[in-house]
Structure formats: structure tokens, C-alpha cells
Scaffold this motif. Structure first.
Motif, PDB file in Angstrom:
ATOM      1  N   PRO A 170       0.834  -1.203   0.000  1.00 57.71           N
ATOM      2  CA  PRO A 170       0.000   0.000   0.000  1.00 57.71           C
ATOM      3  C   PRO A 170       0.868   1.252   0.000  1.00 57.71           C
ATOM      4  O   PRO A 170       1.984   1.230   0.509  1.00 57.71           O
ATOM      5  CB  PRO A 170      -0.798  -0.124   1.298  1.00 57.71           C
ATOM      6  N   THR A 171       0.365   2.324  -0.581  1.00 56.24           N
ATOM      7  CA  THR A 171       1.150   3.554  -0.635  1.00 56.24           C
ATOM      8  C   THR A 171       1.286   4.130   0.767  1.00 56.24           C
ATOM      9  O   THR A 171       0.287   4.323   1.462  1.00 56.24           O
ATOM     10  CB  THR A 171       0.467   4.593  -1.539  1.00 56.24           C
ATOM     11  N   PRO A 172       2.518   4.399   1.216  1.00 55.62           N
ATOM     12  CA  PRO A 172       2.681   4.995   2.543  1.00 55.62           C
ATOM     13  C   PRO A 172       2.152   6.427   2.570  1.00 55.62           C
ATOM     14  O   PRO A 172       2.046   7.082   1.529  1.00 55.62           O
ATOM     15  CB  PRO A 172       4.208   4.965   2.747  1.00 55.62           C
ATOM     16  N   ALA A 173       1.821   6.897   3.758  1.00 55.27           N
ATOM     17  CA  ALA A 173       1.381   8.289   3.926  1.00 55.27           C
ATOM     18  C   ALA A 173       2.627   9.168   3.873  1.00 55.27           C
ATOM     19  O   ALA A 173       3.330   9.338   4.867  1.00 55.27           O
ATOM     20  CB  ALA A 173       0.651   8.452   5.253  1.00 55.27           C
ATOM     21  N   LEU A 174       2.910   9.699   2.705  1.00 53.61           N
ATOM     22  CA  LEU A 174       4.159  10.416   2.470  1.00 53.61           C
ATOM     23  C   LEU A 174       4.075  11.888   2.843  1.00 53.61           C
ATOM     24  O   LEU A 174       3.063  12.550   2.599  1.00 53.61           O
ATOM     25  CB  LEU A 174       4.543  10.302   0.989  1.00 53.61           C
ATOM     26  N   ARG A 175       5.184  12.373   3.407  1.00 51.74           N
ATOM     27  CA  ARG A 175       5.367  13.810   3.624  1.00 51.74           C
ATOM     28  C   ARG A 175       6.578  14.210   2.801  1.00 51.74           C
ATOM     29  O   ARG A 175       7.708  13.839   3.128  1.00 51.74           O
ATOM     30  CB  ARG A 175       5.584  14.112   5.105  1.00 51.74           C
ATOM     31  N   VAL A 176       6.344  14.944   1.735  1.00 55.39           N
ATOM     32  CA  VAL A 176       7.400  15.283   0.789  1.00 55.39           C
ATOM     33  C   VAL A 176       7.681  16.782   0.829  1.00 55.39           C
ATOM     34  O   VAL A 176       6.754  17.597   0.769  1.00 55.39           O
ATOM     35  CB  VAL A 176       7.009  14.862  -0.641  1.00 55.39           C
ATOM     36  N   THR A 192      10.585   1.095   5.423  1.00 58.22           N
ATOM     37  CA  THR A 192      10.682  -0.198   6.097  1.00 58.22           C
ATOM     38  C   THR A 192       9.312  -0.863   6.165  1.00 58.22           C
ATOM     39  O   THR A 192       8.400  -0.353   6.816  1.00 58.22           O
ATOM     40  CB  THR A 192      11.229  -0.028   7.524  1.00 58.22           C
ATOM     41  N   PRO A 193       9.133  -2.001   5.491  1.00 58.48           N
ATOM     42  CA  PRO A 193       7.836  -2.680   5.537  1.00 58.48           C
ATOM     43  C   PRO A 193       7.625  -3.396   6.870  1.00 58.48           C
ATOM     44  O   PRO A 193       8.579  -3.892   7.472  1.00 58.48           O
ATOM     45  CB  PRO A 193       7.924  -3.678   4.384  1.00 58.48           C
ATOM     46  N   VAL A 194       6.394  -3.424   7.322  1.00 57.43           N
ATOM     47  CA  VAL A 194       6.034  -4.133   8.550  1.00 57.43           C
ATOM     48  C   VAL A 194       4.721  -4.876   8.312  1.00 57.43           C
ATOM     49  O   VAL A 194       3.973  -4.561   7.383  1.00 57.43           O
ATOM     50  CB  VAL A 194       5.876  -3.178   9.753  1.00 57.43           C
ATOM     51  N   ASP A 206      -3.637  -6.659  11.299  1.00 56.48           N
ATOM     52  CA  ASP A 206      -4.559  -7.438  10.461  1.00 56.48           C
ATOM     53  C   ASP A 206      -3.824  -8.364   9.495  1.00 56.48           C
ATOM     54  O   ASP A 206      -4.448  -9.028   8.673  1.00 56.48           O
ATOM     55  CB  ASP A 206      -5.478  -6.498   9.679  1.00 56.48           C
ATOM     56  N   GLY A 207      -2.491  -8.399   9.600  1.00 56.58           N
ATOM     57  CA  GLY A 207      -1.707  -9.256   8.722  1.00 56.58           C
ATOM     58  C   GLY A 207      -1.312  -8.613   7.408  1.00 56.58           C
ATOM     59  O   GLY A 207      -0.580  -9.209   6.625  1.00 56.58           O
ATOM     60  N   ALA A 208      -1.798  -7.400   7.171  1.00 57.04           N
ATOM     61  CA  ALA A 208      -1.475  -6.707   5.925  1.00 57.04           C
ATOM     62  C   ALA A 208      -0.159  -5.953   6.058  1.00 57.04           C
ATOM     63  O   ALA A 208       0.270  -5.622   7.164  1.00 57.04           O
ATOM     64  CB  ALA A 208      -2.596  -5.743   5.554  1.00 57.04           C
ATOM     65  N   LEU A 230      11.496   7.405   0.374  1.00 58.62           N
ATOM     66  CA  LEU A 230      10.904   6.906  -0.866  1.00 58.62           C
ATOM     67  C   LEU A 230      11.977   6.768  -1.947  1.00 58.62           C
ATOM     68  O   LEU A 230      12.070   5.737  -2.615  1.00 58.62           O
ATOM     69  CB  LEU A 230       9.803   7.859  -1.330  1.00 58.62           C
ATOM     70  N   LEU A 231      12.798   7.791  -2.107  1.00 59.66           N
ATOM     71  CA  LEU A 231      13.844   7.759  -3.125  1.00 59.66           C
ATOM     72  C   LEU A 231      14.910   6.722  -2.803  1.00 59.66           C
ATOM     73  O   LEU A 231      15.456   6.092  -3.704  1.00 59.66           O
ATOM     74  CB  LEU A 231      14.468   9.148  -3.272  1.00 59.66           C
ATOM     75  N   ALA A 232      15.199   6.533  -1.516  1.00 57.55           N
ATOM     76  CA  ALA A 232      16.145   5.487  -1.127  1.00 57.55           C
ATOM     77  C   ALA A 232      15.605   4.120  -1.505  1.00 57.55           C
ATOM     78  O   ALA A 232      16.354   3.236  -1.945  1.00 57.55           O
ATOM     79  CB  ALA A 232      16.419   5.557   0.377  1.00 57.55           C
ATOM     80  N   THR A 233      14.301   3.925  -1.354  1.00 56.89           N
ATOM     81  CA  THR A 233      13.670   2.660  -1.739  1.00 56.89           C
ATOM     82  C   THR A 233      13.796   2.435  -3.237  1.00 56.89           C
ATOM     83  O   THR A 233      14.092   1.327  -3.693  1.00 56.89           O
ATOM     84  CB  THR A 233      12.186   2.669  -1.317  1.00 56.89           C
ATOM     85  N   VAL A 234      13.581   3.486  -4.016  1.00 57.39           N
ATOM     86  CA  VAL A 234      13.743   3.400  -5.473  1.00 57.39           C
ATOM     87  C   VAL A 234      15.192   3.066  -5.820  1.00 57.39           C
ATOM     88  O   VAL A 234      15.461   2.220  -6.678  1.00 57.39           O
ATOM     89  CB  VAL A 234      13.318   4.726  -6.138  1.00 57.39           C
ATOM     90  N   ALA A 235      16.130   3.721  -5.150  1.00 58.58           N
ATOM     91  CA  ALA A 235      17.553   3.490  -5.418  1.00 58.58           C
ATOM     92  C   ALA A 235      17.962   2.072  -5.043  1.00 58.58           C
ATOM     93  O   ALA A 235      18.748   1.435  -5.757  1.00 58.58           O
ATOM     94  CB  ALA A 235      18.404   4.516  -4.667  1.00 58.58           C
ATOM     95  N   HIS A 236      17.471   1.560  -3.916  1.00 54.16           N
ATOM     96  CA  HIS A 236      17.745   0.175  -3.520  1.00 54.16           C
ATOM     97  C   HIS A 236      17.257  -0.784  -4.604  1.00 54.16           C
ATOM     98  O   HIS A 236      17.947  -1.754  -4.959  1.00 54.16           O
ATOM     99  CB  HIS A 236      17.053  -0.148  -2.193  1.00 54.16           C
ATOM    100  N   ASP A 237      16.057  -0.518  -5.122  1.00 48.14           N
ATOM    101  CA  ASP A 237      15.489  -1.348  -6.171  1.00 48.14           C
ATOM    102  C   ASP A 237      16.371  -1.302  -7.426  1.00 48.14           C
ATOM    103  O   ASP A 237      16.587  -2.322  -8.082  1.00 48.14           O
ATOM    104  CB  ASP A 237      14.073  -0.862  -6.490  1.00 48.14           C
ATOM    105  N   ALA A 238      16.889  -0.127  -7.737  1.00 46.68           N
ATOM    106  CA  ALA A 238      17.755   0.026  -8.907  1.00 46.68           C
ATOM    107  C   ALA A 238      19.055  -0.756  -8.746  1.00 46.68           C
ATOM    108  O   ALA A 238      19.521  -1.407  -9.688  1.00 46.68           O
ATOM    109  CB  ALA A 238      18.058   1.508  -9.140  1.00 46.68           C
ATOM    110  N   VAL A 239      19.643  -0.695  -7.558  1.00 44.65           N
ATOM    111  CA  VAL A 239      20.882  -1.433  -7.307  1.00 44.65           C
ATOM    112  C   VAL A 239      20.630  -2.934  -7.457  1.00 44.65           C
ATOM    113  O   VAL A 239      21.429  -3.660  -8.071  1.00 44.65           O
ATOM    114  CB  VAL A 239      21.453  -1.109  -5.915  1.00 44.65           C
TER     115      VAL A 239
END
Length: 200
Positions: A62-68, A114-116, A120-122, A134-143
Motif C-alpha cells: 500500500p502507498t505509505p502516507a508520504l510527507r514530501v 521499512t515494511p512491517v 490485520d496481517g497486511a 521513498l527515493l532510497a527505496t527506489v535506489a535500492h530497487d535500482a541497485v
């Protein structure tokens, strides 16, 4: 929250029709927001809400509640442009610009989202979900993509006027188009018209 029934980022063609583009990786989904040089005209990341809107369209569910913050939007454009050049170089089997690799590594060095597991198990997200994470997550995915088993499967759409990049996860490794319902279909129509013209 269930993932979308139809994977991919919703896109709009020059003719105004909509289709879905599944590049196979979160990091490549960011490239649909614009890019360097001639692709600057497609820029959509102008304000914090634009980066939040992209995250909501992405496979990050699910999309996190982002503060950008405003500065993080500029960081997103910088990361995206570097990632565009690095993955394009990989698709063309060329060396990636070292300064762009440095931008990618700089973003990947920061803490990602960080996923948790919720009560409810979700799946949910721990801590502060800001633009930097968010950008660090994208960069991790790229690496992971660029150093993993599918690094050699990064492709550019074969259409003459399309530069969308994707991971070819098909078993034979013969995917040619960003989307069969867009560039693939246009190619089929042109081929059919050319055949009919030759026959007629």
C-alpha cells in the motif's frame, strides 16, 4: 490492501488513449515522470504532490502516507535523470556515466521505507515515510536490478519514437515493446497495412 488487478503505470499516448505500462521494476516506473535532455518536456514532478501522486500509481502498495518537501522533489528529478542514463547505458550495453552511478549510490545509502506486518496481517510501513526514504527505496530497487540476474534483460522499447525502458522477464527473453496494447499494437497495425498495400 490488494495490489492492482492490472499491473503497471497508467499512461496516455499522443492520441489520447490510455494504456498500462509495466516496466517490471519500481525504479523503472520512476522514469515515466520525465527525464533528461529531450525528455524534459514530459516532466511531471513539479511539486511535492506530484511525487506523492507518482507513488500512488507505482507498484509500491500500500502507498505509505508520504510527507514530501520541495527539496525532495528536486532530489527525485536528479535521481530519475541519473537512473535514466544508467539504465539506458545498460540497455545499450554501454558503460554507465560514473557521476550518475554516484548519484544512485548516494540515494541508496540512505534508509529506505521499512515494511512491517500490521495487526490485520497486511503490509504497512514503519517510521516516517518522507520523500528521502521513498527515493532510497527506489535506489535500492535500482541497485538490485542493475546487479542482479535480470541486469542483462533491461531493454528499450523497439518503437522508433518510444524510449521507455523495461525488464524483459519473459521466458524466451524476446519482449520488444513497452506495451503490447500500445507500441506493440501500433507495430501490428502498420505491418498489416503494409502487407495489404503490397498485396493490393
Amino acid at each position: 490492501m490488494e495490489p492492482p488487478a492490472s499491473p503497471g503505470i497508467p499512461m496516455r499516448s499522443f492520441s489520447g488513449s490510455t494504456y498500462r505500462f509495466d516496466p517490471g521494476a519500481l525504479c523503472l516506473e520512476l522514469l515515466t515522470t520525465g527525464g533528461p535532455g529531450e525528455f524534459r518536456r514530459f516532466e511531471v514532478l513539479h511539486a511535492p504532490d506530484d511525487l506523492v501522486a507518482w507513488a500512488e500509481r507505482s507498484r509500491l502498495t500500500p502507498t505509505p502516507a508520504l510527507r514530501v518537501a520541495e527539496a525532495e522533489v528536486a532530489d527525485a528529478r536528479r535521481l530519475r535523470d541519473a537512473l535514466f542514463r544508467v539504465t539506458t547505458a545498460r540497455a545499450l550495453d554501454e558503460p554507465a556515466p560514473s557521476e550518475d552511478v554516484a548519484v544512485l549510490n548516494e540515494a541508496a545509502a540512505r534508509p529506505p521505507l521499512t515494511p512491517v506486518i500490521g495487526p490485520d496481517g497486511a503490509r504497512g510501513w514503519a517510521g516516517t515515510a518522507d520523500g528521502t526514504r521513498l527515493l532510497a527505496t527506489v535506489a535500492h530497487d535500482a541497485v538490485e536490478l542493475l546487479t542482479g540476474p535480470y541486469a542483462h534483460r533491461i531493454r528499450m522499447c523497439a518503437a522508433d519514437n518510444c524510449a521507455l525502458l523495461y525488464v524483459d522477464t519473459s521466458r524466451p527473453g524476446r519482449r520488444r515493446w513497452c506495451s503490447m496494447e500500445h507500441c506493440g499494437n501500433r507495430h501490428k497495425v502498420r505491418t498489416l497495412r503494409a502487407r495489404r498495400s503490397a498485396e493490393g
